[in-house]
Design a protein around this motif. Structure first.
Motif, PDB file in Angstrom:
ATOM      1  N   GLY A  20      53.087  71.885  96.111  1.00 17.82           N
ATOM      2  CA  GLY A  20      54.242  71.580  96.960  1.00 17.82           C
ATOM      3  C   GLY A  20      53.996  70.603  98.080  1.00 17.82           C
ATOM      4  O   GLY A  20      54.934  70.015  98.619  1.00 17.82           O
ATOM      5  N   SER A  21      52.727  70.409  98.474  1.00 16.17           N
ATOM      6  CA  SER A  21      52.457  69.441  99.551  1.00 16.17           C
ATOM      7  C   SER A  21      51.042  68.889  99.383  1.00 16.17           C
ATOM      8  O   SER A  21      50.270  69.361  98.553  1.00 16.17           O
ATOM      9  CB  SER A  21      52.640  70.083 100.937  1.00 16.17           C
ATOM     10  N   ILE A  23      47.822  66.750  98.407  1.00 15.96           N
ATOM     11  CA  ILE A  23      47.406  66.177  97.119  1.00 15.96           C
ATOM     12  C   ILE A  23      48.226  66.809  95.995  1.00 15.96           C
ATOM     13  O   ILE A  23      48.612  66.135  95.033  1.00 15.96           O
ATOM     14  CB  ILE A  23      45.895  66.408  96.903  1.00 15.96           C
ATOM     15  N   GLY A  24      48.515  68.094  96.129  1.00 17.19           N
ATOM     16  CA  GLY A  24      49.292  68.797  95.105  1.00 17.19           C
ATOM     17  C   GLY A  24      50.653  68.149  94.869  1.00 17.19           C
ATOM     18  O   GLY A  24      51.106  68.039  93.724  1.00 17.19           O
ATOM     19  N   ASP A  42      53.467  77.537  94.827  1.00 17.62           N
ATOM     20  CA  ASP A  42      53.101  77.260  96.214  1.00 17.62           C
ATOM     21  C   ASP A  42      53.657  78.359  97.090  1.00 17.62           C
ATOM     22  O   ASP A  42      54.639  79.024  96.724  1.00 17.62           O
ATOM     23  CB  ASP A  42      53.616  75.883  96.671  1.00 17.62           C
ATOM     24  N   ILE A  43      53.020  78.528  98.239  1.00 13.24           N
ATOM     25  CA  ILE A  43      53.506  79.505  99.212  1.00 13.24           C
ATOM     26  C   ILE A  43      54.517  78.855 100.163  1.00 13.24           C
ATOM     27  O   ILE A  43      55.303  79.541 100.807  1.00 13.24           O
ATOM     28  CB  ILE A  43      52.292  80.091  99.984  1.00 13.24           C
ATOM     29  N   CYS A  68      54.868  81.553  95.047  1.00 16.11           N
ATOM     30  CA  CYS A  68      53.796  82.499  94.701  1.00 16.11           C
ATOM     31  C   CYS A  68      52.684  82.389  95.742  1.00 16.11           C
ATOM     32  O   CYS A  68      52.301  81.291  96.133  1.00 16.11           O
ATOM     33  CB  CYS A  68      53.262  82.135  93.309  1.00 16.11           C
ATOM     34  N   ARG A  71      46.911  84.523  96.531  1.00 16.24           N
ATOM     35  CA  ARG A  71      45.992  85.621  96.835  1.00 16.24           C
ATOM     36  C   ARG A  71      46.354  86.869  96.037  1.00 16.24           C
ATOM     37  O   ARG A  71      45.549  87.796  95.928  1.00 16.24           O
ATOM     38  CB  ARG A  71      46.007  85.916  98.344  1.00 16.24           C
ATOM     39  N   ILE A 119      41.808  82.690  98.246  1.00 19.69           N
ATOM     40  CA  ILE A 119      42.636  81.488  98.061  1.00 19.69           C
ATOM     41  C   ILE A 119      41.801  80.332  97.517  1.00 19.69           C
ATOM     42  O   ILE A 119      42.261  79.568  96.674  1.00 19.69           O
ATOM     43  CB  ILE A 119      43.417  81.085  99.354  1.00 19.69           C
ATOM     44  N   SER A 148      35.181  69.500  96.536  1.00 18.05           N
ATOM     45  CA  SER A 148      35.255  68.766  97.802  1.00 18.05           C
ATOM     46  C   SER A 148      33.877  68.198  98.110  1.00 18.05           C
ATOM     47  O   SER A 148      32.862  68.772  97.697  1.00 18.05           O
ATOM     48  CB  SER A 148      35.669  69.706  98.937  1.00 18.05           C
ATOM     49  N   THR A 196      46.186  63.366 103.773  1.00 19.20           N
ATOM     50  CA  THR A 196      47.384  64.194 103.551  1.00 19.20           C
ATOM     51  C   THR A 196      48.078  64.419 104.890  1.00 19.20           C
ATOM     52  O   THR A 196      47.477  64.247 105.957  1.00 19.20           O
ATOM     53  CB  THR A 196      46.987  65.559 102.978  1.00 19.20           C
ATOM     54  N   ARG A 198      48.749  67.197 106.254  1.00 17.75           N
ATOM     55  CA  ARG A 198      48.067  68.272 106.996  1.00 17.75           C
ATOM     56  C   ARG A 198      46.804  67.757 107.692  1.00 17.75           C
ATOM     57  O   ARG A 198      46.556  68.058 108.862  1.00 17.75           O
ATOM     58  CB  ARG A 198      47.724  69.395 106.015  1.00 17.75           C
ATOM     59  N   GLN A 199      46.021  66.951 106.970  1.00  7.07           N
ATOM     60  CA  GLN A 199      44.805  66.398 107.580  1.00  7.07           C
ATOM     61  C   GLN A 199      45.163  65.537 108.791  1.00  7.07           C
ATOM     62  O   GLN A 199      44.509  65.595 109.832  1.00  7.07           O
ATOM     63  CB  GLN A 199      44.015  65.565 106.558  1.00  7.07           C
TER      64      GLN A 199
HETATM   65  N1  NAD Z   1      42.671  66.465 101.818  1.00  5.56           N
HETATM   66  C1  NAD Z   1      41.369  66.269 101.754  1.00  5.56           C
HETATM   67  O1  NAD Z   1      40.804  65.457 102.496  1.00  5.56           O
HETATM   68  C2  NAD Z   1      40.519  67.021 100.739  1.00  5.56           C
HETATM   69  C3  NAD Z   1      39.144  66.761 100.739  1.00  5.56           C
HETATM   70  C4  NAD Z   1      38.347  67.412  99.817  1.00  5.56           C
HETATM   71  C5  NAD Z   1      38.909  68.309  98.925  1.00  5.56           C
HETATM   72  N2  NAD Z   1      40.235  68.551  98.953  1.00  5.56           N
HETATM   73  C6  NAD Z   1      40.756  69.527  97.992  1.00  5.56           C
HETATM   74  O2  NAD Z   1      41.915  69.037  97.348  1.00  5.56           O
HETATM   75  C7  NAD Z   1      42.826  70.109  97.120  1.00  5.56           C
HETATM   76  C8  NAD Z   1      44.150  69.821  97.785  1.00  5.56           C
HETATM   77  O3  NAD Z   1      43.896  69.645  99.166  1.00  5.56           O
HETATM   78  P1  NAD Z   1      45.028  69.220 100.197  1.00  5.56           P
HETATM   79  O4  NAD Z   1      44.340  68.499 101.282  1.00  5.56           O
HETATM   80  O5  NAD Z   1      46.174  68.616  99.504  1.00  5.56           O
HETATM   81  O6  NAD Z   1      45.450  70.657 100.774  1.00  5.56           O
HETATM   82  P2  NAD Z   1      46.766  71.051 101.595  1.00  5.56           P
HETATM   83  O7  NAD Z   1      46.338  72.157 102.500  1.00  5.56           O
HETATM   84  O8  NAD Z   1      47.399  69.864 102.185  1.00  5.56           O
HETATM   85  O9  NAD Z   1      47.701  71.631 100.451  1.00  5.56           O
HETATM   86  C9  NAD Z   1      47.367  72.816  99.795  1.00  5.56           C
HETATM   87  C10 NAD Z   1      48.608  73.378  99.142  1.00  5.56           C
HETATM   88  O10 NAD Z   1      48.275  74.717  98.715  1.00  5.56           O
HETATM   89  C11 NAD Z   1      49.272  75.606  99.198  1.00  5.56           C
HETATM   90  N3  NAD Z   1      48.703  76.913  99.461  1.00  5.56           N
HETATM   91  C12 NAD Z   1      47.860  77.260 100.462  1.00  5.56           C
HETATM   92  N4  NAD Z   1      47.621  78.578 100.424  1.00  5.56           N
HETATM   93  C13 NAD Z   1      48.330  79.085  99.385  1.00  5.56           C
HETATM   94  C14 NAD Z   1      48.509  80.391  98.837  1.00  5.56           C
HETATM   95  N5  NAD Z   1      47.902  81.461  99.373  1.00  5.56           N
HETATM   96  N6  NAD Z   1      49.300  80.534  97.766  1.00  5.56           N
HETATM   97  C15 NAD Z   1      49.945  79.472  97.223  1.00  5.56           C
HETATM   98  N7  NAD Z   1      49.821  78.216  97.691  1.00  5.56           N
HETATM   99  C16 NAD Z   1      49.025  78.023  98.770  1.00  5.56           C
HETATM  100  C17 NAD Z   1      49.777  74.963 100.491  1.00  5.56           C
HETATM  101  O11 NAD Z   1      51.056  75.441 100.856  1.00  5.56           O
HETATM  102  C18 NAD Z   1      49.772  73.487 100.127  1.00  5.56           C
HETATM  103  O12 NAD Z   1      50.982  73.075  99.517  1.00  5.56           O
HETATM  104  C19 NAD Z   1      42.148  71.359  97.662  1.00  5.56           C
HETATM  105  O13 NAD Z   1      41.481  72.034  96.619  1.00  5.56           O
HETATM  106  C20 NAD Z   1      41.162  70.810  98.660  1.00  5.56           C
HETATM  107  O14 NAD Z   1      40.071  71.672  98.845  1.00  5.56           O
HETATM  108  C21 NAD Z   1      41.061  67.933  99.852  1.00  5.56           C
END
Ligand code: NAD
Length: 254
Positions: A20-21, A23-24, A42-43, A68, A71, A119, A148, A196, A198-199
């Motif tokens: 939902g947000s 990279i996803g 997504d939550i 969903c 966890r 998670i 990562s 992203t 969030r970052q």
């Molecule tokens: N952004 C980065 O710089 C980076 C770097 C290295 C690895 N990653 C990996 O890439 C992947 C995506 O990262 P991202 O930065 O887009 O993360 P993000 O936190 O921006 O997004 C994660 C998504 O997962 C969902 N989520 C979180 N907890 C949840 C739960 N309990 N149930 C259902 N959904 C849930 C969030 O709502 C969100 O939409 C992850 O596996 C992360 O470890 C990201």
């Protein structure tokens, strides 16, 4: 940038965790554009619904959003069942969701440890377990587990997440070994520092961006779409004999 089209993805059912947000969301968009049948969990309900609307308007198809909390393993399995009922057997699983909230070593309790593993690691295993019968019926499939670079570069205050992300490599390789006989491929895709929302909101200040760029061999910031493009390749038949691999997309890191 002109992006590749992967004809083998058209009509395939793709299941994305955390779609939902971040990279996803890029994954959800990219697979929808390839005419795959996308389901994501997504939550974050509001962000996910906005994404579905945006994709409906831009691409003309509607990904299936299932609220969903990953966890809850039973809820995850129920979502996978729903996706199959609505869209057909799942051919591609993207174990993308994670939570990288920071914590100090002294704050970690057994409960926090379990919650972060619940998670950042556990859903990957149980989602894979649940889709394997579907992939076997299809004669194969592709599972992409998100790693990562953080545990290699030593990002501070992330020890549980880093432990989980290091473990993803062992999970991918052992599943690849076990499932290869069924034509199911399992790879780890490890992003570098991706910009992203969030970052950018929480951690990546302009000063941090300078540090990131000084560490990267390529002097450009990584966007979520760069990661999604790699995921498309790993999901498509173009990577038909690629399994048990660790692919890092980090613009090179010193
Ligand atoms: N952004 C980065 O710089 C980076 C770097 C290295 C690895 N990653 C990996 O890439 C992947 C995506 O990262 P991202 O930065 O887009 O993360 P993000 O936190 O921006 O997004 C994660 C998504 O997962 C969902 N989520 C979180 N907890 C949840 C739960 N309990 N149930 C259902 N959904 C849930 C969030 O709502 C969100 O939409 C992850 O596996 C992360 O470890 C990201």
């Amino acid at each position: 940038m002109q992006s590749a089209v992967y004809p083998s993805l058209a009509g395939r059912t793709v299941f994305i965790t955390g779609g939902g947000s971040g990279i996803g969301a890029s994954l959800t968009r990219a697979f929808a554009r390839q005419k795959a049948n996308v389901a994501f969990v997504d939550i974050a309900r509001d962000a996910s619904r906005r994404l579905v609307d945006e994709i409906r308007q831009d691409v003309g198809v509607e990904p299936l959003f299932l609220a969903c909390d990953l966890r809850d393993v039973e809820a995850l399995k129920a979502s996978i069942d729903t996706a199959r009922e609505r869209l057909g057997n799942i051919a591609v699983l993207l174990n993308n969701a994670a939570n990288d909230d920071r914590h100090r070593l002294e704050e970690v309790t057994p409960a926090l440890w379990d919650e972060r593993i619940a998670i950042n690691l556990r859903p990957m295993f149980f989602a894979a377990q649940a889709v394997v019968p579907q992939m076997r019926e299809l004669g194969g499939g592709s599972i992409i587990n998100f790693g990562s670079i953080c545990w290699r570069i030593g990002t501070p205050d992330l020890s549980i997440y880093a432990t989980a992300k290091a473990a993803v490599h062992g999970l991918s390789r052992s599943l690849a070994r076990e499932l290869g006989v069924h034509g199911i491929r399992v790879n780890t895709l490890s992003p570098g520092c991706v910009m992203t929302e969030r970052q950018l909101r929480l951690w990546v200040t302009p000063r941090k961006q300078e540090i990131i760029l000084s560490n990267q061999y390529l002097k450009r910031l990584i966007q979520p779409e760069h990661i999604a493009q790699f995921a498309l390749f790993l999901a498509a038949d173009d990577s038909a004999v690629c399994t048990a691999q660790e692919i890092t997309v980090d613009a090179g890191w010193a």
